[in-house]
Design an enzyme around this catalytic site. Structure first.
Site, PDB file in Angstrom:
ATOM      1  N   LYS A   1       4.093   8.096  -0.352  1.00  0.00           N
ATOM      2  CA  LYS A   1       4.665   7.261   0.799  1.00  0.00           C
ATOM      3  C   LYS A   1       5.900   6.931   0.427  1.00  0.00           C
ATOM      4  O   LYS A   1       6.982   7.022   1.220  1.00  0.00           O
ATOM      5  CB  LYS A   1       3.565   6.129   1.034  1.00  0.00           C
ATOM      6  CG  LYS A   1       4.078   5.066   1.852  1.00  0.00           C
ATOM      7  CD  LYS A   1       3.525   3.765   2.066  1.00  0.00           C
ATOM      8  CE  LYS A   1       3.732   2.549   1.063  1.00  0.00           C
ATOM      9  NZ  LYS A   1       4.953   1.899   1.242  1.00  0.00           N
ATOM     10  N   ASN A   2       6.302   6.543  -0.910  1.00  0.00           N
ATOM     11  CA  ASN A   2       7.629   5.650  -1.070  1.00  0.00           C
ATOM     12  C   ASN A   2       8.626   6.778  -1.205  1.00  0.00           C
ATOM     13  O   ASN A   2       9.716   6.748  -1.392  1.00  0.00           O
ATOM     14  CB  ASN A   2       7.731   4.802  -2.251  1.00  0.00           C
ATOM     15  CG  ASN A   2       6.825   3.547  -1.727  1.00  0.00           C
ATOM     16  OD1 ASN A   2       6.497   3.433  -0.704  1.00  0.00           O
ATOM     17  ND2 ASN A   2       6.755   2.670  -3.091  1.00  0.00           N
TER      18      ASN A   2
ATOM     19  N   CYS B   1       8.855 -11.024   2.589  1.00  0.00           N
ATOM     20  CA  CYS B   1       7.352 -10.205   3.003  1.00  0.00           C
ATOM     21  C   CYS B   1       6.758 -11.192   1.966  1.00  0.00           C
ATOM     22  O   CYS B   1       6.825 -11.981   1.186  1.00  0.00           O
ATOM     23  CB  CYS B   1       7.602  -8.830   2.890  1.00  0.00           C
ATOM     24  SG  CYS B   1       7.486  -8.284   1.248  1.00  0.00           S
TER      25      CYS B   1
ATOM     26  N   ARG C   1      12.967 -10.494  -1.041  1.00  0.00           N
ATOM     27  CA  ARG C   1      13.355  -9.117  -1.090  1.00  0.00           C
ATOM     28  C   ARG C   1      14.845  -9.059  -0.097  1.00  0.00           C
ATOM     29  O   ARG C   1      14.692  -8.371   1.084  1.00  0.00           O
ATOM     30  CB  ARG C   1      12.306  -8.279  -0.410  1.00  0.00           C
ATOM     31  CG  ARG C   1      11.142  -8.328  -1.389  1.00  0.00           C
ATOM     32  CD  ARG C   1       9.943  -7.121  -0.482  1.00  0.00           C
ATOM     33  NE  ARG C   1      10.255  -6.057  -0.926  1.00  0.00           N
ATOM     34  CZ  ARG C   1       9.293  -5.025  -0.772  1.00  0.00           C
ATOM     35  NH1 ARG C   1       8.301  -5.156   0.008  1.00  0.00           N
ATOM     36  NH2 ARG C   1       9.587  -3.871  -1.082  1.00  0.00           N
TER      37      ARG C   1
ATOM     38  N   ASP D   1       3.754  -1.759  -8.526  1.00  0.00           N
ATOM     39  CA  ASP D   1       2.664  -1.431  -7.346  1.00  0.00           C
ATOM     40  C   ASP D   1       1.420  -1.107  -8.182  1.00  0.00           C
ATOM     41  O   ASP D   1       0.561  -1.061  -7.261  1.00  0.00           O
ATOM     42  CB  ASP D   1       3.398  -0.292  -6.633  1.00  0.00           C
ATOM     43  CG  ASP D   1       4.413  -0.661  -5.721  1.00  0.00           C
ATOM     44  OD1 ASP D   1       4.589  -2.037  -5.506  1.00  0.00           O
ATOM     45  OD2 ASP D   1       4.982   0.233  -5.027  1.00  0.00           O
TER      46      ASP D   1
ATOM     47  N   ARG E   1      -1.617   1.428   5.688  1.00  0.00           N
ATOM     48  CA  ARG E   1      -0.190   1.943   5.533  1.00  0.00           C
ATOM     49  C   ARG E   1       0.061   2.843   4.353  1.00  0.00           C
ATOM     50  O   ARG E   1       1.103   3.577   4.157  1.00  0.00           O
ATOM     51  CB  ARG E   1       0.658   0.251   5.203  1.00  0.00           C
ATOM     52  CG  ARG E   1       0.604  -0.524   6.327  1.00  0.00           C
ATOM     53  CD  ARG E   1       1.565  -1.653   5.943  1.00  0.00           C
ATOM     54  NE  ARG E   1       2.720  -1.074   5.018  1.00  0.00           N
ATOM     55  CZ  ARG E   1       3.250  -1.876   3.972  1.00  0.00           C
ATOM     56  NH1 ARG E   1       2.825  -2.677   3.395  1.00  0.00           N
ATOM     57  NH2 ARG E   1       4.434  -1.167   3.229  1.00  0.00           N
TER      58      ARG E   1
END
Ligand code: UD1
Length: 432
Positions: free
Chosen positions: A22-23, A124, A129, A314, A407
């Site tokens: 995803k990233n 968030c 951030r 993560d 997500r």
């Protein structure tokens, strides 16, 4: 909102295919804005964040085509992106508030069109951030930036100019944004203290395939010689190291054995070393990793999150959950985000023994058992930590707010069921 129900206690065994990252995919999609030709991305994960980014690009005028594909004999998506001419240079609030990574349109639009308006992302769940490093770097390249009514208004006369930028701290997002901008700038840009995450290497490889001139890929110093124009290219998205690391923990926490097919060992050195130090058998092959915890007694291990190649933030929540099933105490230190222990209160409700000190560290002590409970998390990786706890907890765990998981984890229940987990999605029928 859907929920996930897990009945704990199964030892997981089998193979899990790791999807595209995803990233990596999110900035790769935005790189397509740098050219009027077609950029085709294969091995794309089917995730709500990808859909959200596609919706933003369509809003900017990008023509997107979607194809069902097979990569390494596994079904996946291929998307082609063509922005012949952008019809809008604004990333509106409604898109950015749903997905912070929308900010990746800033560098490309500014470089190609000399202008971009981007709703300023708010904080968030895991921290404030800010975007100050993205913005000050683009200013060093000649952009003028104004913040008005919650929007960043960025523009540049004619063309961005190459600059020698020393990032004050390592930022994945700022490195990607400025790297994309620099490909079309006039002259040479040097980025010092650049992030070295594999997703940045993937982006740089696509940009070079599009005609960019980037050197130093994989190091902390990137040198970019700007070109007048970029062209189309086809690129395969790298495997998702965070997804792979998450399922590696699923094997370890259930004392099972899972082969992570398509995982890239070079992107997971530190987390796999932690597993080995804990007593798990980890075998790295060229394109797969075998994680075998059958019959193992695990011991706790200290972890500190750091930029790549350090231990990834993560994977912090997932490894914290794993430490609950290990002997002794483990200290988990979070150095990247200021609010990343939000999963702890939920784990405590399942019988965990964790003491959080300030915002930066937590002491985790192994417990004899966890017990199932209804839980929810405030972000994607913390939600997966609760799934992991549910896999070993006695009885039933219901994980709420499944949209976080959608997500970032493709076919989550299918993949876990495939290795023997008792897991199902409970559809929310409150509206029907
Ligand atoms: C990316 C990842 C995210 C991962 C993080 C760190 C994506 C879409 N997201 O997020 O999953 O957890 O890297 O590996 O790829 N910072 C500033 N000013 C800035 C930019 C960042 O102070 O202008 C700070 C952040 O608040 C944070 C730290 O720098 O404390 C690192 O953030 P960064 O690497 O930029 O993370 P993201 O790119 O947002």
């Amino acid at each position: 909102m859907d929920k996930i129900k897990i009945t704990g206690g199964k030892c997981l065994e089998g193979k899990i295919y790791i999807s595209g990252a995803k990233n990596a995919a999110l900035p790769l999609i935005c790189a397509s804005l740098l050219t009027d030709e077609t950029v085709t991305l294969t091995n794309m994960p089917m995730l709500s964040d990808i859909k959200a980014m596609n919706a933003l690009l369509e809003q900017l005028g990008t023509q997107i085509d979607e194809f069902d594909d097979f990569v390494d004999n596994h079904p996946s998506k291929t998307y082609s992106y063509r922005t012949k001419e952008a019809t809008s240079l604004t990333a509106p609030y409604d898109y950015v508030r749903k997905m912070r990574a929308s900010y990746y349109v800033l560098g490309p639009l500014l470089a190609r069109y000399g202008k971009c308006e981007l709703s300023l992302p708010g904080g968030c769940a895991i921290g404030a951030r800010p975007m100050d490093i993205h913005l000050s770097s683009l200013e060093q390249m000649g952009a003028s930036i104004e913040i008005k009514n919650g929007y960043i208004h960025a523009k540049v006369d004619k063309r961005l100019k190459g600059a020698h930028i020393i990032f004050p701290m390592v930022s994945v997002g700022a490195t990607c944004n400025v790297l994309m901008a620099a490909t079309l700038a006039e002259g040479r840009t040097v980025l010092e203290n650049a992030a070295k995450e594999p997703e940045i290497g993937d982006l740089a490889n696509l940009l070079n395939a599009m005609g960019a001139k980037i050197e130093g890929i994989g190091t902390a110093v990137l040198t970019i010689d700007g070109v007048d124009k970029l062209h189309g290219a086809k690129h395969k998205v790298i495997a998702d190291r965070i997804e792979a690391g998450s399922y590696a923990v699923a094997a370890a926490i259930t004392r099972g054995k899972i082969e992570l097919i398509n995982a890239l060992p070079s992107t997971l050195k530190r987390p796999m070393q932690v597993l080995r130090d804990m007593g798990v058998r980890v075998t790295e092959n060229e394109n797969s990793i075998l994680v075998d915890a059958k019959g193992c007694t695990l011991v706790g291990k200290d972890i500190m999150t750091e930029p790549f190649p350090g231990f990834p933030t993560d994977l912090q929540a997932q490894f914290l959950a794993l430490m609950l099933t290990a002997e002794g105490a483990s200290m988990i230190t979070e150095t990247i985000f200021e609010n990343r222990f939000m999963h702890v209160p939920e784990l405590l409700r399942m019988g965990a023994n964790i003491n959080v000190h300030g915002h930066a560290s937590a002491i985790v002590r192994g417990v004899k058992k966890l017990s199932g409970a209804p839980v929810m998390a405030t972000d994607l990786r913390a939600s997966f930590a609760l799934i992991l706890a549910g896999l070993v907890a006695e009885g039933e765990t219901i994980v709420n707010r499944v949209y976080h998981l959608d997500r970032g984890y493709e076919k989550l229940e299918e993949k876990l069921r495939g290795v023997g987990a008792q897991i199902e999605r409970i559809k929310d029928d409150s509206e029907g």
